[in-house]
Scaffold this motif. Structure first.
Motif, mmCIF file in Angstrom:
data_model
loop_
_atom_site.group_PDB
_atom_site.id
_atom_site.type_symbol
_atom_site.label_atom_id
_atom_site.label_comp_id
_atom_site.label_asym_id
_atom_site.label_seq_id
_atom_site.Cartn_x
_atom_site.Cartn_y
_atom_site.Cartn_z
ATOM 1 N N LEU A 188 34.332 27.012 7.208
ATOM 2 C CA LEU A 188 33.104 26.217 7.138
ATOM 3 C C LEU A 188 32.205 26.495 8.336
ATOM 4 C CD1 LEU A 188 34.408 22.741 5.881
ATOM 5 C CD2 LEU A 188 33.265 24.544 4.576
ATOM 6 N N TYR A 226 34.196 19.494 11.100
ATOM 7 C CA TYR A 226 32.977 19.985 10.449
ATOM 8 C C TYR A 226 32.564 19.051 9.307
ATOM 9 C CZ TYR A 226 29.640 23.117 8.190
ATOM 10 O OH TYR A 226 28.492 23.653 7.646
ATOM 11 N N LEU A 227 33.495 18.648 8.477
ATOM 12 C CA LEU A 227 33.173 17.791 7.339
ATOM 13 C C LEU A 227 32.701 16.412 7.799
ATOM 14 C CD1 LEU A 227 36.078 18.710 4.885
ATOM 15 C CD2 LEU A 227 33.661 19.317 4.685
ATOM 16 N N ARG A 228 33.257 15.923 8.895
ATOM 17 C CA ARG A 228 32.802 14.629 9.424
ATOM 18 C C ARG A 228 31.399 14.744 10.012
ATOM 19 N NH1 ARG A 228 35.723 13.128 14.658
ATOM 20 N NH2 ARG A 228 34.239 14.717 15.342
ATOM 21 N N ASP A 229 31.171 15.777 10.832
ATOM 22 C CA ASP A 229 29.903 15.889 11.541
ATOM 23 C C ASP A 229 28.762 16.360 10.653
ATOM 24 O OD1 ASP A 229 31.386 15.135 13.706
ATOM 25 O OD2 ASP A 229 31.396 17.104 14.675
ATOM 26 N N ASN A 230 29.055 17.159 9.628
ATOM 27 C CA ASN A 230 27.991 17.751 8.824
ATOM 28 C C ASN A 230 27.847 17.150 7.428
ATOM 29 O OD1 ASN A 230 27.017 20.378 10.414
ATOM 30 N ND2 ASN A 230 29.237 20.187 10.668
ATOM 31 N N GLU A 231 28.912 16.516 6.927
ATOM 32 C CA GLU A 231 28.837 15.937 5.588
ATOM 33 C C GLU A 231 29.164 14.458 5.570
ATOM 34 O OE1 GLU A 231 30.999 18.192 2.688
ATOM 35 O OE2 GLU A 231 30.367 20.125 3.515
ATOM 36 N N GLY A 232 29.385 13.883 6.750
ATOM 37 C CA GLY A 232 29.606 12.448 6.844
ATOM 38 C C GLY A 232 30.931 11.972 6.281
ATOM 39 N N LYS A 233 31.925 12.848 6.168
ATOM 40 C CA LYS A 233 33.220 12.460 5.623
ATOM 41 C C LYS A 233 33.959 11.555 6.607
ATOM 42 C CE LYS A 233 33.008 15.166 1.935
ATOM 43 N NZ LYS A 233 33.013 14.652 0.540
#
Length: 676
Positions: free
Chosen positions: A449, A546-553
């Motif tokens: 990612l 990455y998923l937390r910082d860029n997709e709000g997961k």
């Protein structure tokens, strides 16, 4: 004739009888699934021995089952399956399509109509190869047997399970020996009783005698014929050979639907390399290597790994060519000696090629020599004492000597030949019996990612002393030392040279799909790694962040238990791991440094410190438990620690604790990525 060739008459009679038997079409279908080449070699050996017995044996790979018209063929003759299994119990890559076909039929809406009927006329047997160091030992051979039985197939000969952790030959040899009686029984024929001690093979250089002695491995027949080619005569093929000399054929262009694999690797450029460890006593050298996969469309999820194809060491190859009195630049083509078995020629050697290419790229000349190889070498040894020692090493009664002089000292092929100076084996027989050069696998340590065109991995340089009463030497890993030399050159070169000069042949590994992050990122994860086993968890944590910082997961809790020797010398990716704790990607980093105190502390000891936490997360929060590292020491110790934790904090008996672990494994909540 009697005066000059009288001793050959019994052989000629046997040959005529065998030819007559083949007319009756006593067919045997042999299918193999192979990841490293062992299963393929054994399957082809079975085919060769079967043809010598007058059977019409067809040997093929699982992946070709559709072209074979398998549904029409397999009820008509005995089916012999030789297959390995990946560490997670999945099929080898070249058996995936066959397994998917079987499973779809077993799980489809019409499955009940196929049960006990679809394969009711199929008579089969299975020889499974595996490694009991892995949690799902013999997973695919066992699952395949269950499915075949579900469809009504009948096991005509007991299934064999050969364990690479001990010695494959312990099971393979007697299993093959007993197979022929079972097949002959299906055809209502008494098993042929050999009346001759020696089997003789004819070729253009005369007769070679191979003495078959009870208690010794069978000497494989000569299958391959080596034909030398003139460079001037085939310019197109010469150019092809020249390309091979750079290494295996590889590609950089992607066509629609292209799939990179061992036979079709991708040529990746190197981007950067750095040493992760400090020098010092008791510290293993670890390097970090970054590759560009731009243009490949190769995608590997966190938890996945790549196969790396590496050459054998050039000095070792030079020494072998000299010892065997071979000219490395000679071009050879490989042909089958049996017109009915064109596929018997080793498939891992691309023909034509140079003699040097065979030993440098295609065959394994550094692994432990098999007992069949030692027995074959004895037949080309002139000195009686040397011949007898080779036979003793190969014999079933010589296990103690084999363990002492082969398993401990780990001699390569050149060292074996130097130990027995009157041994002069033929090139064709070496080609037949030497295993394929196998890929080495490394876990990806980054998330795609962040950069979809880059793979990163860490590797330990294998360079350990071997000490015995007779000698002392160092055992050096073929691939890790080659990669280290490449990394050293990268650090000394310009960026332009790195991209253009230093390239690796890679492909994605299949069969470990379960070793992955949960689909629900809020599900807690417990990760345990030692040494380079932490690399795969670096990719997990990069992916989560990455998923937390860029997709709000939203992320669930994540614990990492990590062990190494010294805090300041081999704490791999220390800054990044501590950074994951600071930004809350990682809930807690629990470390164990085994050489910093008088009391040795391993990562499994730290698990015991967190026993109550582990039980709570596994039973109450449905966490997933991951282990990555050495199978022999670390992984078994983790398993024992978990059993102790379940007994102490989970109020289980040892037997109940073991069943809990087995349940977690079956439900993909206890996942291992380990190596022997």
């Amino acid at each position: 004739i009697n005066a000059e060739y009288g001793d050959l008459l019994p052989l000629l009679v046997t040959y005529v009888i065998a030819k007559a038997m083949s007319v009756q079409q006593k067919n045997v279908l042999i299918l193999y699934g192979s990841e490293t080449g062992n299963s393929e070699a054994i399957a082809k050996r079975i085919g060769t021995e079967g043809r010598e017995r007058g059977l019409n044996c067809q040997v093929n790979c699982f992946k070709n089952f559709r072209q074979l018209g398998l549904e029409k063929i397999w009820p008509s003759c005995p089916l012999v399956i030789v297959t390995s299994s990946t560490g997670c119990g999945d099929p080898p890559q070249n058996a995936e399509s066959f397994w998917s076909f079987i499973r779809r039929r077993a799980l489809g809406k019409d499955a009940s109509s196929y049960q006990n009927t679809w394969l009711k006329n199929v008579r089969y047997t299975v020889l499974g190869l595996g490694d009991s160091n892995y949690d799902r030992y013999q997973g695919f051979p066992r699952n395949l047997t269950i499915k075949l039985n579900f469809f009504g197939a009948t096991l005509f000969y007991p299934k064999g399970e050969a364990d690479d952790a001990t010695d494959l030959a312990d099971v393979v040899e007697p299993w093959i020996q007993g197979l022929w009686g079972a097949i002959d029984g299906l055809y209502n024929q008494e098993e042929p009783k050999p009346t001759l001690i020696a089997r003789r093979d004819f070729d253009d250089k005369g007769i070679v005698n191979f003495t078959q002695v009870k208690g010794y491995p069978k000497i494989p027949s000569l299958v391959t014929k080596v034909v030398y080619k003139e460079r001037e005569g085939e310019p197109a093929k010469v150019r092809r050979v020249s390309q091979l000399m750079t290494m295996w054929g590889a590609g950089t262009e992607v066509t629609e639907g292209h799939k990179w694999d061992r036979e079709h690797p991708f040529e990746a450029s190197t981007l950067n390399a750095r040493k992760l460890t400090q020098s010092g006593a008791g510290v293993k050298t670890v390097w970090h290597l970054e590759l560009s996969t731009a243009g490949s469309n190769m995608q590997i999820r966190p938890g996945g790994s790549i196969g790396v194809l590496c050459p054998n060491p050039r000095p070792l190859v030079d020494g072998l060519l000299s010892r065997l009195n071979l000219e490395g630049d000679k071009i050879v083509a490989l042909q089958s000696r049996d017109e009915k078995c064109a596929d018997c020629v080793p498939s891992h050697i691309e023909s034509p090629c140079t003699v040097r290419a065979i030993f440098e790229y295609y065959v394994d000349i550094t692994s432990l020599p098999s007992k069949s190889l030692l027995m074959m070498l004895s037949e080309y040894t002139e000195d009686p004492k040397e011949k007898q020692k080779l036979r003793t090493l190969a014999s079933f009664k010589g296990k103690e000597l084999y363990a002492k002089q082969i398993e401990i000292l780990r001699p390569n092929l050149l060292e074996i030949l130097e130990t027995f100076p009157t041994c002069h084996p033929r090139l064709d027989h070496l080609i037949d019996i030497l295993p394929a050069q196998f890929p080495r696998y490394y876990s990806i340590s980054n998330s795609a990612l962040q950069n979809p065109d880059k793979f990163e991995f860490a590797f330990t340089v294998v360079d350990v002393p071997i000490l015995s009463e007779a000698m002392s030497k160092r055992f050096k890993g073929v691939c890790s030392n080659w990669l280290m030399e490449t990394c050293q050159k990268i650090t000394e070169s310009s960026e332009e040279d790195r991209n253009s000069i230093f390239k690796l042949k890679i492909f994605p590994r299949v069969g470990f799909e379960n070793f992955a992050l949960p689909a629900d990122l809020q599900r807690p994860i417990l990760m345990v790694g030692a040494g380079t086993g932490v690399a795969v968890f670096r990719s997990f944590l990069q992916h989560r962040r990455y998923l937390r910082d860029n997709e709000g997961k939203l992320l669930g809790d994540a614990f990492l238990f990590y062990g190494c020797r010294f805090r300041d010398k081999d704490f791999l990716y220390r800054d990044e791991l501590e950074g994951f704790v600071e930004d809350k990607t990682l809930t807690e980093l629990v470390t164990a440094f085994s050489r910093e105190t008088e009391t040795v502390i391993y990562v499994q000891d730290r698990l015991l410190d967190y026993g109550k936490v582990i039980v709570d997360y596994m039973f109450e929060k449905n966490a997933v438990f991951y282990v990555c590292g050495d199978a022999l020491g670390m992984a078994n110790s983790i398993r024992s620690a978990l059993i102790d934790i379940l007994v102490k904090f989970g109020q289980k008996t040892p037997d109940e604790a073991l069943k809990v672990l087995q349940g977690w494994s079956t439900s993909n909540r206890y996942l291992l990525d380990v190596w022997a």
